[in-house]
Structures are given as C-alpha cells and as structure tokens.
Design a protein around this motif. Structure first.
Motif, short mmCIF file in Angstrom:
data_model
loop_
_atom_site.label_atom_id
_atom_site.label_comp_id
_atom_site.label_asym_id
_atom_site.label_seq_id
_atom_site.Cartn_x
_atom_site.Cartn_y
_atom_site.Cartn_z
N ILE A 166 36.49 34.50 34.29
CA ILE A 166 37.85 35.02 34.46
C ILE A 166 38.48 35.60 33.23
O ILE A 166 38.12 35.25 32.16
N GLN A 167 39.02 36.75 33.51
CA GLN A 167 39.66 37.56 32.39
C GLN A 167 41.07 36.80 31.80
O GLN A 167 41.77 36.58 32.64
N ALA A 168 41.24 36.89 30.43
CA ALA A 168 42.17 36.27 30.18
C ALA A 168 42.60 36.79 28.59
O ALA A 168 41.49 37.39 28.16
N GLU A 169 43.75 36.85 27.97
CA GLU A 169 44.04 37.53 26.62
C GLU A 169 43.38 36.35 25.60
O GLU A 169 43.35 36.68 24.56
N PRO A 225 45.48 31.79 34.16
CA PRO A 225 43.99 31.90 34.20
C PRO A 225 43.47 30.36 34.18
O PRO A 225 42.57 30.22 34.79
N ILE A 226 44.50 29.34 33.65
CA ILE A 226 43.92 28.05 33.91
C ILE A 226 44.04 27.68 35.33
O ILE A 226 43.19 26.97 35.66
N ALA A 227 45.03 28.20 36.10
CA ALA A 227 45.24 27.85 37.34
C ALA A 227 44.13 28.35 38.40
O ALA A 227 43.66 27.73 39.13
N ALA A 228 43.46 29.75 37.88
CA ALA A 228 42.60 30.29 38.56
C ALA A 228 41.23 29.58 38.28
O ALA A 228 40.33 29.19 38.92
N LEU A 229 41.06 29.06 36.98
CA LEU A 229 40.14 28.12 36.69
C LEU A 229 39.88 26.87 37.48
O LEU A 229 38.94 26.42 37.92
N CYS A 230 41.05 26.25 37.67
CA CYS A 230 41.30 25.28 38.34
C CYS A 230 40.64 25.12 39.95
O CYS A 230 40.21 24.63 40.66
N ALA A 231 41.37 26.50 40.23
CA ALA A 231 40.91 26.95 41.68
C ALA A 231 39.42 27.09 41.88
O ALA A 231 38.40 26.62 42.95
N ARG A 232 38.93 27.98 40.65
CA ARG A 232 37.42 27.85 40.70
C ARG A 232 36.76 26.68 40.85
O ARG A 232 35.59 26.37 41.43
N VAL A 233 37.11 25.53 39.92
CA VAL A 233 36.48 24.18 39.86
C VAL A 233 36.60 23.66 41.36
O VAL A 233 35.44 22.83 41.68
N GLU A 234 37.80 23.43 41.84
CA GLU A 234 37.90 23.07 43.36
C GLU A 234 36.91 23.60 44.33
O GLU A 234 36.33 23.32 45.05
N GLY A 235 36.75 25.07 44.21
CA GLY A 235 35.68 25.77 44.98
C GLY A 235 34.21 25.11 44.63
O GLY A 235 33.48 25.01 45.63
N VAL A 236 33.91 24.85 43.49
CA VAL A 236 32.66 24.26 43.04
C VAL A 236 32.33 22.95 43.51
O VAL A 236 31.52 22.53 44.23
N ASN A 237 33.61 22.17 43.61
CA ASN A 237 33.58 20.70 44.18
C ASN A 237 33.32 20.69 45.86
O ASN A 237 32.90 19.94 46.28
N SER A 238 33.98 22.05 46.44
CA SER A 238 33.88 22.07 47.70
C SER A 238 32.28 22.69 47.90
O SER A 238 31.91 22.88 49.10
N GLY A 239 31.50 22.93 46.92
CA GLY A 239 30.25 23.34 47.30
C GLY A 239 29.78 24.79 47.00
O GLY A 239 28.51 25.14 47.28
N GLY A 240 30.60 25.43 46.49
CA GLY A 240 30.40 26.95 46.19
C GLY A 240 29.95 27.04 44.85
O GLY A 240 30.46 27.16 43.62
N LEU A 241 28.38 27.12 44.44
CA LEU A 241 27.79 26.87 43.65
C LEU A 241 27.28 28.19 43.07
O LEU A 241 26.46 28.44 42.01
N ALA A 242 27.73 29.47 43.88
CA ALA A 242 27.31 30.76 43.66
C ALA A 242 27.86 31.27 42.09
O ALA A 242 29.28 30.75 42.13
#
Length: 469
Positions: free
Chosen positions: A225-228, A203-220
């Motif tokens: 993220i679902q996690a235990e 989940p942290i890796a998925a969250l990091c990918a999400r952060v990189e997406g936001v840095n690239s301008g993906g503000l939608a």
C-alpha cells in the motif's frame, strides 16, 4: 522521501508550540512594557507621597525659633532640607514626562537654594536682617518647594490615570488580536490534523481490508500500500512479505506432509519384513513341533500385538505406553529366536506413559541394536530401553553392549543422518520423522565406542496425551 508519523506529528506540534510561544512572547512583551511604565509612575507617585506634607510648616517654625533664639529651638532644619533633596533626586532619576521632570527639577534646585539661604541666615548677626531673610527668603522658598512638589504629584497622578485607561484599551485590542490569531491557528492546525489523520487512517483501512482478504484465503502476494508515512509503508511491505512467506510455508508444509506420508509408508512396509515374518513363523512352527505350546502361543500373541501396534488404528501419534508395548512385543519375539545371545531391559519412567510420540520410533532403533550390535558380538548381549525427563523434554535411549563403532564410522553415520541420506532403514527415517513432527531442535543423536557398545538418544518435547501436536 517518505516521512515517519512520529516526525510529522513532531513537526506539527513544534510548529504549533513555536507560534503559540511567539504569540505569548508578544503579549508578554506588551504587558511587560505597560507594566514597567505603570510601575515607574506608581513608584513616583508613591515616593512623592512620602514628601512631608508639613514641610513648609516644619521648616518655617524651626527657622523662626532659631532666629528669635527661642528655648524650643533645636538647631537649623538641615536634615529636613537634605531629605527633601534626596527625595527629589530619586524622583528625577525615574521621571520621564517633561512637565513632571521640570517640576521635580525645580524642587531640587529650590532645595539647594534653601540650604544656601539657611547658611546665609546662620552667618547673619543682625536680628532685623535675620527677620528680613526669614520672611523674604526662607518662607518664600519653602512655599515654592511645597507648591512644585504638589505640582509634580499632580502631573504623575494624572499620567497614571491616563496610562491605566490606555492599558485597558490596549489590553482589549491585544486580546482581540490574539483571539483572531489563535482562531486562525486553530483553523490551520485543524486542517493539518485532518490531513494527517486521513494520511494515516486511509492506508490503515486499506491494510485492514487486506488482512481480511488474507483471512478469507487470499494469499496471493500484492504490491504494498502506498502512503505518505514511512511506518505504514514498512508495515504494508512487511505484511506482503509475510503473506509471501506464509504462502511458501504452506507449500513447504504440504511438501513435508507428503514426505511424511512417504516416510511412514516406507516405515510400515519395512515393518512387514518378509524375512522377519518368515523367521518368526518358522520359530512358531518349531515351538509347536517341539510341543512348546505355551511358548508358541505367547509368540503368536506377541506377533499379533506387534502388528496391532504397527497399525495403531491408523494414527500417526501414539502414547509412549503404546510405543513401549510395541517394543516389548518385538523384543519378546526376538528373544524367543535369540535367547542364547540376547537379553533386554525396558525401563521408562511411569509418569511418561501418557507422553505423545510418533509411532514406530523405538522399534527401528531396537532392531538396529540387535542386528548391528548384539548379534555381531556372537555372545550374550544386552539391550536397554530407558526414558526419563530432562527439563521440558523427554530423553529416550536405546543402548546395547554390542560391538560398537569406530570413530570414523560414527562420524559418517552422524553426517548421513543429518543430511537425510538413507543409510539403512531406521535411523535416518526416525530422525526425519521426529524433526517433521517437532522441529529441528529435536531428533536423535548417536554415541558409540568399539567393543563397548552404542547408545542412540532421542530428544522430544514432553507433550501429554491431552495436548495437540
């Protein structure tokens, strides 16, 4: 129900600690058990070794001297017999093996019998009978006591040797068992740790990918993220909420920028006031017709400086020194028109000259002080423009000694400014622009008393010219 990372780690550690404790307790119990048996046997052997090896010789010799009434006789050897009895009683209380118990019980019984025979010999008067009792009773009993004591010592020593061998074999078996159980536990906890690590790292890796997406301008805004783990879910949910707020903030900022541009446009349009320009030009014409050329030139220069600072090369933020020059140009123009009723003083601390301020901040306030304060007084009035440092902020004040305002007018004006109502150009616009530039803590405030005058105070942060807004 989601569990926290801390709780899962605590559960894993607690389970490991509990199992380790149980293994350690079992091993310790076995060691304590064998150690107790070994200590008892060792105690018995050590205690039995304290038995006087010369017991028979000592008792026999003392009794012989007693019977023949030798000068070397020092009485009956009762203390030696009783010492042997006490030793046998101690050994009997700690002996568990059958053969050893029978041997030490025989020693104790023989000691009692020996003590009785000693008393019997003491009470016998005949020398021959004493000799007979000495040979048939005393010598025989001491020999038996010594023999049984040696038997006891032999039995206990043999069992001690056997127990040592058993302990060695048992320790090897226990070590193999503990090693096997420990290996299974290590395997079990390794699998649990790997699973726990994956539930956290993926989940942290998925969250990091999400952060990189936001840095690239993906503000939608997306689904969290679902996690235990509760913390990761909370972090992802909070991050998505932050992205949503950021998106809304960007839109709001764009809206505020549009408002700012409209406000500045209205400000510039207001500065190009036809009446102000007409009246200034009329004054210049009158000065020329009156052959006051120098005053006319000075007024034209002030008018040129006024409009030059109004434009400010297209910049939204200027230095306080430039804003001061702009206000001075305006006051010079107005003093030429209202020289009979207006005086002014500009006193801004020199160290503030490089501070940054939105352009056209002071001039609207000075204009209000002139038209709504000094001019209505219909006699000589004074306008003061001052600036000083207060903590990390700058306080600018425009004060006039004009007609002032009643409390109800002041309250209504203050409320209108705070609510953004257009109550005549100047105050509301300046307050709104200051808050757009610096934030809600900054802006202007008004104090006034009828017949005394009005003071407008501006509070802005002290930002130097090299700083960025």
């Amino acid at each position: 129900m989601k569990s926290s990372v801390r709780r899962r780690l605590r559960g894993l550690i607690f389970t490991f600690a509990l199992l380790a404790f149980l293994i350690l307790a079992a091993a310790s119990g076995l060691l304590v058990r064998y150690n107790s048996r070994y200590k008892n046997l060792l105690y018995n052997v050590t205690t039995a070794s304290e038995f006087n090896q010369d017991f028979k010789t000592t008792i026999d010799l003392k009794m012989y001297y007693y019977v023949i009434e030798s000068q070397y006789s020092d009485g009956l050897p009762l203390e030696e017999v009783r010492a042997a009895q006490q030793l046998a009683e101690e050994l009997l209380s700690t002996t568990t093996e059958k053969d050893s118990s029978m041997a030490i019980s025989s020693v104790l019984s023989l000691c009692h019998n020996l003590e009785e025979k000693i008393y019997q010999l003491r009470d016998t008067d005949s020398y021959d009978e004493r000799q007979s009792q000495l040979e048939n009773n005393i010598y025989v009993l001491t020999a038996l006591i010594q023999e049984y004591m040696y038997n006891y010592l032999y039995y206990e020593a043999a069992r001690l040797n056997v127990l040592q061998s058993q302990i060695g074999r048992r320790l090897v078996a226990d070590f193999i068992l503990i090693a096997a159980v420990t290996g299974l536990l290590v395997l079990f906890f390794t699998r649990r740790a790997v699973r726990l690590g994956r539930s956290i790292t993926e989940p942290i890796a998925a969250l990091c990918a999400r952060v990189e997406g936001v840095n690239s301008g993906g503000l939608a805004e997306r689904e969290p993220i679902q996690a235990e783990d509760y913390e990761i879910c909370t972090l992802s949910r909070g991050f998505e909420e932050m992205v949503g707020r950021l998106n809304r903030q960007i839109q709001e900022t764009a809206h505020n920028q549009e408002r700012l541009r409209r406000t500045e446009l209205a400000l510039i349009q207001s500065q190009v006031n036809p009446h102000f320009l007409y009246n200034t030009m009329d004054t210049i014409i009158w000065l020329i017709e009156a052959e006051k050329t120098e005053e006319a030139v000075e007024m034209v220069s002030s008018l040129s400086s006024f409009f030059r600072h109004s434009l400010s090369r297209g910049q939204d933020v200027i230095t306080l020194h430039e804003e001061e020059e702009h206000v001075c140009s305006y006051l010079q123009i107005q003093q030429a028109r209202y020289k009979d009723i207006m005086r002014y003083t500009v006193n801004i601390a020199p160290e503030l000259k490089g501070a940054l301020i939105p352009k056209l901040t002071l001039q609207p306030l000075v204009e209000n002080a002139l038209y709504h304060g000094v001019k209505l007084k219909r006699e000589l009035g004074h306008i003061y423009v001052t600036g000083r440092i207060e903590g990390a902020d700058i306080l600018l004040q425009v004060t006039d000694d004009g007609v002032g305002m009643p409390p109800e007018w002041l309250a209504q004006l203050t409320r209108s400014i705070e609510e953004g109502e257009r109550v005549g150009f100047g105050l509301s616009t300046v307050h709104e622009r200051l808050q757009l530039f610096f934030g809600p803590p900054y802006g202007l405030s008004i104090s006034s008393q009828p017949g005394v005058g009005t003071t407008v105070t501006i509070r802005i942060p002290w930002k130097k010219e090299e700083s960025a807004l």
